[in-house]
Design a protein around this motif. Structure first.
Motif, short mmCIF file in Angstrom:
data_model
loop_
_atom_site.label_atom_id
_atom_site.label_comp_id
_atom_site.label_asym_id
_atom_site.label_seq_id
_atom_site.Cartn_x
_atom_site.Cartn_y
_atom_site.Cartn_z
N HIS A 206 10.16 8.76 5.07
CA HIS A 206 10.08 8.74 6.52
C HIS A 206 8.65 7.97 6.87
N HIS A 209 8.43 4.54 5.77
CA HIS A 209 9.29 3.92 6.67
C HIS A 209 8.49 3.14 7.88
N ILE A 210 7.68 3.99 8.35
CA ILE A 210 6.73 3.56 9.57
C ILE A 210 5.77 2.69 8.88
N THR A 212 5.76 0.74 6.54
CA THR A 212 6.51 -0.58 6.29
C THR A 212 6.90 -1.26 7.41
N ASN A 213 7.67 -0.56 8.70
CA ASN A 213 7.79 -1.12 9.83
C ASN A 213 6.60 -1.94 10.50
N THR A 214 5.25 -1.32 10.37
CA THR A 214 4.29 -1.93 10.99
C THR A 214 3.71 -2.99 10.07
N GLY A 216 5.06 -4.71 7.36
CA GLY A 216 6.19 -5.74 6.80
C GLY A 216 5.95 -5.66 5.13
N ARG A 217 6.33 -6.69 4.65
CA ARG A 217 6.39 -6.73 3.08
C ARG A 217 4.99 -6.41 2.49
N HIS A 234 -3.18 2.04 8.91
CA HIS A 234 -1.92 2.60 8.78
C HIS A 234 -1.68 3.38 7.42
#
Ligand SMILES: [Zn+2]
Length: 260
Positions: A206, A209-210, A212-214, A216-217, A234
Protein backbone atom coordinates in the motif's frame (compact mmCIF):
# COMPACT_ATOMS: atom_id res chain seq x y z
CA UNK A 1 42.00 -12.28 43.86
CA UNK A 2 41.94 -15.95 43.13
CA UNK A 3 38.99 -17.99 42.11
CA UNK A 4 39.10 -20.18 45.20
CA UNK A 5 38.50 -17.50 47.78
CA UNK A 6 35.70 -15.69 45.99
CA UNK A 7 32.49 -15.07 47.86
CA UNK A 8 29.34 -13.67 46.40
CA UNK A 9 27.69 -11.22 46.05
CA UNK A 10 30.66 -9.34 44.72
CA UNK A 11 30.84 -5.80 43.48
CA UNK A 12 33.32 -4.41 40.97
CA UNK A 13 33.67 -0.65 40.70
CA UNK A 14 35.08 0.73 37.47
CA UNK A 15 35.77 4.37 36.70
CA UNK A 16 35.90 3.88 32.95
CA UNK A 17 32.44 4.19 31.37
CA UNK A 18 33.61 3.04 27.95
CA UNK A 19 34.88 -0.20 29.42
CA UNK A 20 31.53 -0.87 31.08
CA UNK A 21 29.45 0.06 28.09
CA UNK A 22 31.52 -2.08 25.76
CA UNK A 23 29.63 -4.98 27.37
CA UNK A 24 28.80 -7.75 24.98
CA UNK A 25 29.41 -6.20 21.61
CA UNK A 26 33.05 -5.36 22.04
CA UNK A 27 35.00 -3.50 19.45
CA UNK A 28 38.65 -3.69 18.68
CA UNK A 29 40.84 -1.26 20.48
CA UNK A 30 44.23 -1.53 22.05
CA UNK A 31 43.65 -3.55 25.17
CA UNK A 32 40.34 -5.05 24.18
CA UNK A 33 41.83 -8.51 24.67
CA UNK A 34 41.58 -7.67 28.36
CA UNK A 35 37.85 -7.15 28.00
CA UNK A 36 37.59 -10.39 26.02
CA UNK A 37 39.44 -12.12 28.79
CA UNK A 38 37.33 -10.50 31.49
CA UNK A 39 34.12 -11.55 29.76
CA UNK A 40 35.33 -15.12 29.40
CA UNK A 41 36.38 -15.14 33.04
CA UNK A 42 32.90 -13.99 34.10
CA UNK A 43 31.27 -16.67 31.94
CA UNK A 44 33.44 -19.33 33.54
CA UNK A 45 32.74 -18.07 37.06
CA UNK A 46 29.01 -18.02 36.40
CA UNK A 47 29.21 -21.59 35.19
CA UNK A 48 31.30 -22.83 38.11
CA UNK A 49 29.51 -21.04 40.92
CA UNK A 50 25.78 -21.54 41.34
CA UNK A 51 25.66 -18.52 43.68
CA UNK A 52 27.42 -16.30 41.11
CA UNK A 53 26.32 -12.73 41.73
CA UNK A 54 28.49 -9.90 40.45
CA UNK A 55 27.51 -6.29 40.03
CA UNK A 56 29.58 -3.95 37.91
CA UNK A 57 29.05 -0.32 38.67
CA UNK A 58 30.51 2.91 37.53
CA UNK A 59 32.13 5.25 40.02
CA UNK A 60 33.39 8.73 39.16
CA UNK A 61 36.95 7.91 40.24
CA UNK A 62 38.62 5.08 42.09
CA UNK A 63 39.09 6.99 45.35
CA UNK A 64 38.02 5.06 48.38
CA UNK A 65 37.80 1.65 46.74
CA UNK A 66 40.63 -0.30 48.27
CA UNK A 67 41.21 -2.80 45.45
CA UNK A 68 41.13 -0.07 42.82
CA UNK A 69 43.67 2.08 44.64
CA UNK A 70 46.01 -0.87 44.96
CA UNK A 71 45.63 -1.63 41.25
CA UNK A 72 46.27 2.01 40.42
CA UNK A 73 49.44 2.07 42.51
CA UNK A 74 50.69 -1.13 40.87
CA UNK A 75 49.96 0.25 37.39
CA UNK A 76 51.83 3.48 38.12
CA UNK A 77 54.79 1.55 39.47
CA UNK A 78 54.88 -0.73 36.45
CA UNK A 79 54.84 2.28 34.15
CA UNK A 80 58.06 3.61 35.67
CA UNK A 81 60.16 0.89 34.12
CA UNK A 82 60.56 -2.70 33.11
CA UNK A 83 62.32 -3.57 36.34
CA UNK A 84 58.98 -3.18 38.11
CA UNK A 85 57.15 -5.68 35.94
CA UNK A 86 55.81 -8.73 37.71
CA UNK A 87 57.89 -11.85 37.19
CA UNK A 88 56.52 -13.83 34.29
CA UNK A 89 55.54 -16.75 36.50
CA UNK A 90 53.20 -14.56 38.52
CA UNK A 91 51.33 -13.32 35.46
CA UNK A 92 48.12 -14.92 34.26
CA UNK A 93 48.88 -17.53 31.62
CA UNK A 94 47.59 -15.44 28.72
CA UNK A 95 49.94 -12.55 29.52
CA UNK A 96 53.11 -14.63 29.58
CA UNK A 97 53.58 -14.44 25.82
CA UNK A 98 56.18 -12.13 24.39
CA UNK A 99 53.72 -10.01 22.51
CA UNK A 100 50.32 -8.92 23.70
CA UNK A 101 47.50 -11.12 22.51
CA UNK A 102 45.12 -9.72 19.93
CA UNK A 103 41.48 -9.56 20.84
CA UNK A 104 39.06 -11.73 18.93
CA UNK A 105 37.29 -8.66 17.66
CA UNK A 106 40.59 -7.18 16.45
CA UNK A 107 41.27 -10.37 14.51
CA UNK A 108 37.80 -10.32 13.02
CA UNK A 109 38.21 -6.72 12.00
CA UNK A 110 41.57 -7.38 10.39
CA UNK A 111 39.97 -10.20 8.45
CA UNK A 112 37.07 -8.01 7.34
CA UNK A 113 39.47 -5.30 6.22
CA UNK A 114 41.51 -7.74 4.19
CA UNK A 115 38.47 -9.26 2.51
CA UNK A 116 37.04 -5.82 1.87
CA UNK A 117 40.05 -4.66 -0.09
CA UNK A 118 40.06 -7.97 -1.93
CA UNK A 119 36.40 -7.46 -2.75
CA UNK A 120 37.02 -3.88 -3.87
CA UNK A 121 39.71 -5.00 -6.29
CA UNK A 122 37.47 -7.60 -7.90
CA UNK A 123 34.45 -5.38 -7.90
CA UNK A 124 36.18 -2.44 -9.55
CA UNK A 125 36.93 -4.67 -12.56
CA UNK A 126 33.32 -5.76 -12.90
CA UNK A 127 31.16 -4.20 -15.61
CA UNK A 128 28.48 -3.45 -13.05
CA UNK A 129 30.91 -1.28 -11.17
CA UNK A 130 30.50 1.75 -13.40
CA UNK A 131 26.74 1.47 -13.38
CA UNK A 132 26.43 1.40 -9.62
CA UNK A 133 29.28 3.76 -8.99
CA UNK A 134 26.92 6.63 -8.26
CA UNK A 135 25.62 4.87 -5.17
CA UNK A 136 28.85 3.18 -4.20
CA UNK A 137 28.86 2.94 -0.41
CA UNK A 138 32.31 4.42 -0.16
CA UNK A 139 31.53 7.39 -2.25
CA UNK A 140 30.47 10.04 0.16
CA UNK A 141 30.99 12.36 -2.72
CA UNK A 142 30.64 16.05 -3.05
CA UNK A 143 27.16 15.91 -4.51
CA UNK A 144 25.94 13.81 -1.60
CA UNK A 145 27.46 16.24 0.88
CA UNK A 146 25.87 19.13 -0.96
CA UNK A 147 22.53 17.37 -1.13
CA UNK A 148 22.49 16.56 2.57
CA UNK A 149 24.07 19.77 3.84
CA UNK A 150 20.77 21.14 5.14
CA UNK A 151 19.24 17.77 6.06
CA UNK A 152 18.44 16.80 9.62
CA UNK A 153 21.19 14.49 10.94
CA UNK A 154 18.89 11.51 11.26
CA UNK A 155 17.89 11.74 7.63
CA UNK A 156 21.50 11.98 6.49
CA UNK A 157 22.46 8.91 8.47
CA UNK A 158 19.47 7.01 7.14
CA UNK A 159 20.48 7.86 3.57
CA UNK A 160 24.08 6.90 4.27
CA UNK A 161 22.91 3.59 5.70
CA UNK A 162 20.81 2.96 2.61
CA UNK A 163 23.79 3.70 0.38
CA UNK A 164 26.14 1.49 2.34
CA UNK A 165 23.45 -1.19 2.77
CA UNK A 166 24.18 -1.21 6.49
CA UNK A 167 20.56 -0.77 7.29
CA UNK A 168 18.58 -2.46 10.06
CA UNK A 169 16.79 -4.89 7.78
CA UNK A 170 17.07 -8.59 8.55
CA UNK A 171 19.61 -9.40 5.85
CA UNK A 172 22.11 -6.97 7.39
CA UNK A 173 21.03 -7.64 10.99
CA UNK A 174 21.57 -11.34 10.43
CA UNK A 175 25.03 -10.74 9.04
CA UNK A 176 26.07 -8.81 12.13
CA UNK A 177 24.50 -11.38 14.42
CA UNK A 178 21.51 -9.31 15.51
CA UNK A 179 18.75 -11.28 13.84
CA UNK A 180 18.17 -15.02 13.77
CA UNK A 181 17.12 -15.01 10.17
CA UNK A 182 18.02 -12.92 7.12
CA UNK A 183 14.46 -13.30 5.87
CA UNK A 184 11.57 -10.88 5.87
CA UNK A 185 9.17 -11.35 8.78
CA UNK A 186 6.25 -11.22 6.34
CA UNK A 187 7.72 -13.09 3.39
CA UNK A 188 9.52 -16.10 4.89
CA UNK A 189 10.91 -17.17 1.53
CA UNK A 190 12.64 -13.84 0.81
CA UNK A 191 15.71 -12.24 2.33
CA UNK A 192 14.88 -8.83 3.69
CA UNK A 193 17.25 -6.76 1.59
CA UNK A 194 16.85 -3.08 0.78
CA UNK A 195 15.61 -4.17 -2.61
CA UNK A 196 13.00 -6.47 -1.05
CA UNK A 197 11.80 -3.84 1.38
CA UNK A 198 11.57 -1.04 -1.17
CA UNK A 199 10.43 -2.88 -4.28
CA UNK A 200 9.03 -6.34 -3.48
CA UNK A 201 7.67 -6.82 0.00
CA UNK A 202 3.92 -7.33 -0.20
CA UNK A 203 3.49 -6.24 3.40
CA UNK A 204 4.14 -2.62 2.43
CA UNK A 205 2.51 -2.66 -0.99
CA UNK A 206 0.00 0.00 0.00
CA UNK A 207 2.77 2.42 0.99
CA UNK A 208 4.71 1.48 -2.15
CA UNK A 209 1.65 2.12 -4.29
CA UNK A 210 1.60 5.72 -3.10
CA UNK A 211 5.32 6.07 -3.86
CA UNK A 212 4.93 4.63 -7.34
CA UNK A 213 1.88 6.75 -8.07
CA UNK A 214 3.83 9.87 -7.25
CA UNK A 215 7.18 9.09 -8.84
CA UNK A 216 6.18 6.77 -11.65
CA UNK A 217 8.61 4.28 -13.12
CA UNK A 218 11.56 5.93 -11.44
CA UNK A 219 10.20 4.81 -8.07
CA UNK A 220 11.91 1.50 -8.70
CA UNK A 221 15.36 3.04 -9.11
CA UNK A 222 17.37 3.08 -5.91
CA UNK A 223 19.92 5.61 -7.21
CA UNK A 224 17.06 7.93 -8.10
CA UNK A 225 15.40 7.53 -4.72
CA UNK A 226 18.64 8.30 -2.93
CA UNK A 227 19.87 11.22 -4.96
CA UNK A 228 16.87 13.18 -6.16
CA UNK A 229 15.69 15.73 -3.62
CA UNK A 230 12.05 15.36 -4.58
CA UNK A 231 12.27 11.57 -4.52
CA UNK A 232 13.89 11.67 -1.10
CA UNK A 233 10.79 13.38 0.29
CA UNK A 234 8.58 10.64 -1.01
CA UNK A 235 11.02 7.94 0.06
CA UNK A 236 10.99 9.31 3.61
CA UNK A 237 7.21 9.40 3.57
CA UNK A 238 7.25 5.74 2.52
CA UNK A 239 9.77 4.82 5.21
CA UNK A 240 7.85 6.63 7.94
CA UNK A 241 4.57 5.08 6.80
CA UNK A 242 5.96 1.54 6.89
CA UNK A 243 7.41 2.17 10.38
CA UNK A 244 10.13 -0.39 9.59
CA UNK A 245 12.99 1.73 10.97
CA UNK A 246 11.02 3.35 13.73
CA UNK A 247 13.02 1.74 16.54
CA UNK A 248 16.33 2.84 15.01
CA UNK A 249 15.56 6.18 13.46
CA UNK A 250 12.25 7.19 15.00
CA UNK A 251 10.13 9.41 12.83
CA UNK A 252 12.50 10.73 10.16
CA UNK A 253 12.05 14.43 9.53
CA UNK A 254 11.81 15.81 6.02
CA UNK A 255 14.56 18.04 4.70
CA UNK A 256 13.76 21.74 4.70
CA UNK A 257 12.89 23.69 2.70
CA UNK A 258 10.51 21.35 0.98
CA UNK A 259 10.62 21.39 -2.79
CA UNK A 260 7.61 22.92 -4.49
ZN1 LIG B 1 8.57 -8.96 2.82
Amino acid sequence: MSENNLSFPLSISIDNQAAIQSGEGFYSRPGSYLADRFRRMMQKLAKDHPDFDITIRWIPGHEGVHGNEEADKAAKLAATGKQHNSPRTRLPQYLRLDSLPLSISALKQAHRKASHSHWTRIWSKSPRFTRTQQIDPNTINRSFLKLTATFPKRLTSLLMNLRSRHIPLNRHLHRIGKSDSPNCAHCPQDEETIHHYLFDCSHVRHERHILTNTLGRKASSLPFLLTNIDAIHHLIRFINATKRFKTTFGEVKMPVPRPT
